[in-house]
Design an enzyme around this catalytic site. Structure first.
Site, mmCIF file in Angstrom:
data_model
loop_
_atom_site.group_PDB
_atom_site.id
_atom_site.type_symbol
_atom_site.label_atom_id
_atom_site.label_comp_id
_atom_site.label_asym_id
_atom_site.label_seq_id
_atom_site.Cartn_x
_atom_site.Cartn_y
_atom_site.Cartn_z
ATOM 1 N N TYR A 160 -5.940 46.745 13.108
ATOM 2 C CA TYR A 160 -6.924 46.659 13.143
ATOM 3 C C TYR A 160 -7.312 46.268 14.650
ATOM 4 C CZ TYR A 160 -7.862 46.207 8.353
ATOM 5 O OH TYR A 160 -7.817 45.941 7.048
ATOM 6 N N ARG A 193 -21.258 49.905 10.079
ATOM 7 C CA ARG A 193 -21.662 49.168 10.899
ATOM 8 C C ARG A 193 -21.898 49.621 11.931
ATOM 9 N NH1 ARG A 193 -17.079 47.217 7.252
ATOM 10 N NH2 ARG A 193 -17.776 44.770 7.066
ATOM 11 N N HIS A 231 -19.382 43.991 -0.955
ATOM 12 C CA HIS A 231 -20.158 44.294 -0.129
ATOM 13 C C HIS A 231 -20.795 44.988 -0.448
ATOM 14 C CE1 HIS A 231 -17.438 42.875 3.154
ATOM 15 N NE2 HIS A 231 -15.918 43.155 1.866
ATOM 16 N N ASP A 270 -9.909 45.583 15.729
ATOM 17 C CA ASP A 270 -11.261 44.019 16.125
ATOM 18 C C ASP A 270 -10.554 42.895 16.350
ATOM 19 O OD1 ASP A 270 -10.236 43.483 13.602
ATOM 20 O OD2 ASP A 270 -12.589 43.245 12.928
ATOM 21 N N ASP A 288 -21.302 49.013 2.859
ATOM 22 C CA ASP A 288 -21.602 48.214 2.930
ATOM 23 C C ASP A 288 -22.145 47.086 2.816
ATOM 24 O OD1 ASP A 288 -20.011 45.740 4.068
ATOM 25 O OD2 ASP A 288 -18.520 46.878 4.155
ATOM 26 N N ASP A 323 -12.160 44.748 -2.190
ATOM 27 C CA ASP A 323 -11.927 43.336 -1.425
ATOM 28 C C ASP A 323 -13.238 42.695 -1.004
ATOM 29 O OD1 ASP A 323 -13.008 46.147 -0.120
ATOM 30 O OD2 ASP A 323 -12.712 44.453 2.027
ATOM 31 N N GLU A 324 -12.656 41.057 -0.769
ATOM 32 C CA GLU A 324 -13.673 39.977 -0.669
ATOM 33 C C GLU A 324 -14.966 39.448 -1.481
ATOM 34 O OE1 GLU A 324 -12.648 39.708 4.481
ATOM 35 O OE2 GLU A 324 -14.513 41.959 3.797
ATOM 36 N N TRP A 343 -3.653 44.877 3.559
ATOM 37 C CA TRP A 343 -3.941 44.545 5.196
ATOM 38 C C TRP A 343 -3.835 43.017 4.860
ATOM 39 C CZ3 TRP A 343 -8.840 41.275 5.798
ATOM 40 C CH2 TRP A 343 -9.534 40.917 4.856
#
Length: 407
Positions: A392, A136, A238, A394, A165, A301-302, A368
């Site tokens: 984390y 990022r 991702h 953020d 990512d 993940d995700e 997580w």
């Protein structure tokens, strides 16, 4: 020991009367081949005091003396500071290095007058890591090394390096040059809150990536500080940056662009195509050559299931493999890729979503999500704790909404 502040706090520390006077004439006597910890220490304290280069053992008393003691825990150490000498014994090179990091903190705090003390220490956790996302927001080689310096100073021994990512691909893979030619840059970047903002900066970002030579340099730099670099090549989700370079790896026959905002994309790798596994194996073969780490992080993940539900290739894979649903399809993917790792004597780490369709006992879970804590721990696999609300950076530090003036 009120005057002796060392982070992390040692297991046992006792302050004695007196001081050891540190100067440019102080010898560092190295036994048992402990040249690297000694050399690193001289470099670390150079801004405070200039020390002589380390030398071999001497029968003369005095100075800083480094030894191994295999009866100590592997990463443990014992340090005794007297007015005449500083004697350090470690269970390994890493243990001696951590002792010198404690001594470094005392040098910074007390300059040339090191308080006499006895310190015994060993880590509570074998895996002590920190995450660095260069996707990022990219960081240069020197910035990564500075981060490694900070980890080493606090006796952390793992760098979890997030290299791929949706928003970019940051590792050179020579077999797939489009990953750095196209996937290493995005058209612009979101400004403001990751979920609420619709404003973009309009500035092209990249191309940014690490060459294989740079990666080897960073891995070597980390190893000299007893840090294992664990790469994360996130899959099967991702992966939008990858699809922008090689769209045939997706479920949809469409053109993709490197993602310019954060969050989760519905577009992921197609698990029904053999070309996907050929690509993954080709990437990992080069990753293995760059990273000697025991672990490889595969993300997991995700990963939304929508494209798989619509994809004839994925649905055919589900039928042919006798899978119950798309959760088991992801597990099928992770199992196949884990076998690629096993051929090279590597172990898989995955985020806790890998448990949904079932995992092998050999997989390590990086936890997580609080909602998965009980199940992940109950499986009996190794678990690395990274609870998002505590670890984390953020997340807001307060539940109270901030005003515009506060940022």
């Amino acid at each position: 020991a009120a005057d002796l502040t060392i982070l992390p706090q040692p297991t046992r520390i006792t302050q004695e009367e007196g001081h050891f006077r540190l100067s440019s004439r102080t010898p560092i006597h190295v036994a048992d081949g402990l040249w690297n910890p000694a050399t690193r220490f001289v470099e670390d304290v150079a801004e405070v005091v200039t020390l002589k280069a380390p030398q071999g053992e001497s029968k003369r008393a005095g100075g800083i003396r480094l030894h191994l003691d295999k009866t100590l825990p592997t990463e443990g150490y014992r340090m005794a500071v007297t007015p005449r000498e500083i004697r350090i014994e470690g269970g390994s090179e890493a243990g001696v290095y951590y002792a010198l990091q404690s001594l470094r903190q005392l040098v910074v705090a007390h300059q040339d007058r090191i308080p006499c003390c006895t310190i015994e220490d060993a880590p509570n956790f074998a895996y002590r890591g920190a995450h660095m996302d260069v996707v990022r927001h990219f960081f240069t080689v020197e910035e990564v090394k500075r981060y490694l310096d900070i980890l080493a100073a606090h006796k952390l021994n793992r760098l979890h390096w997030h290299l791929t990512d949706d928003q970019g691909w940051r590792i050179e893979i020579k077999r797939y040059p489009e990953l750095t030619a196209l996937a290493s840059k995005r058209n612009e970047t979101l400004i403001g809150h990751c979920l609420r903002s619709t404003t973009y900066d309009g500035i092209p970002y990249g191309p940014y990536f690490f060459t294989q030579e740079e990666i080897r340099d960073i891995v070597k730099y980390a190893a000299e500080r007893y840090i294992e670099v664990i790469p994360e090549i996130d899959m099967p989700g991702h992966m939008v940056a990858t699809l922008a370079s090689y769209p045939h790896l997706g479920c949809r026959d469409e053109k993709f662009e490197v993602r310019t905002r954060w969050g989760i994309s519905k577009d992921v790798l197609c698990v029904g195509k053999e070309s996907t596994f050929e690509f993954v194996e080709g990437v990992l073969d080069e990753v293995f050559s760059l990273f000697p780490s025991k672990y490889i992080h595969l993300g997991g993940d995700e990963c939304p299931r929508l494209r798989w539900k619509e994809c004839p290739h994925c649905q055919k894979r589900i039928q042919e493999e006798g899978l119950k649903n798309e959760d088991e399809l992801q597990s099928y993917f992770m199992h196949r890729v884990e076998k690629m790792l096993a051929k090279h004597n590597r172990k898989m780490i995955g985020w806790d979503e890998i448990i949904y369709g079932g995992i092998n006992k050999s997989a390590t879970i990086m936890l997580w999500n609080d909602r998965n804590r009980a199940k992940a721990i109950s499986l009996g696999n190794d678990v690395i704790l990274t609870p998002k609300y505590y670890c984390y950076m953020d997340y807001y530090q307060t539940k109270r909404p901030l005003s515009n003036k506060e940022g």
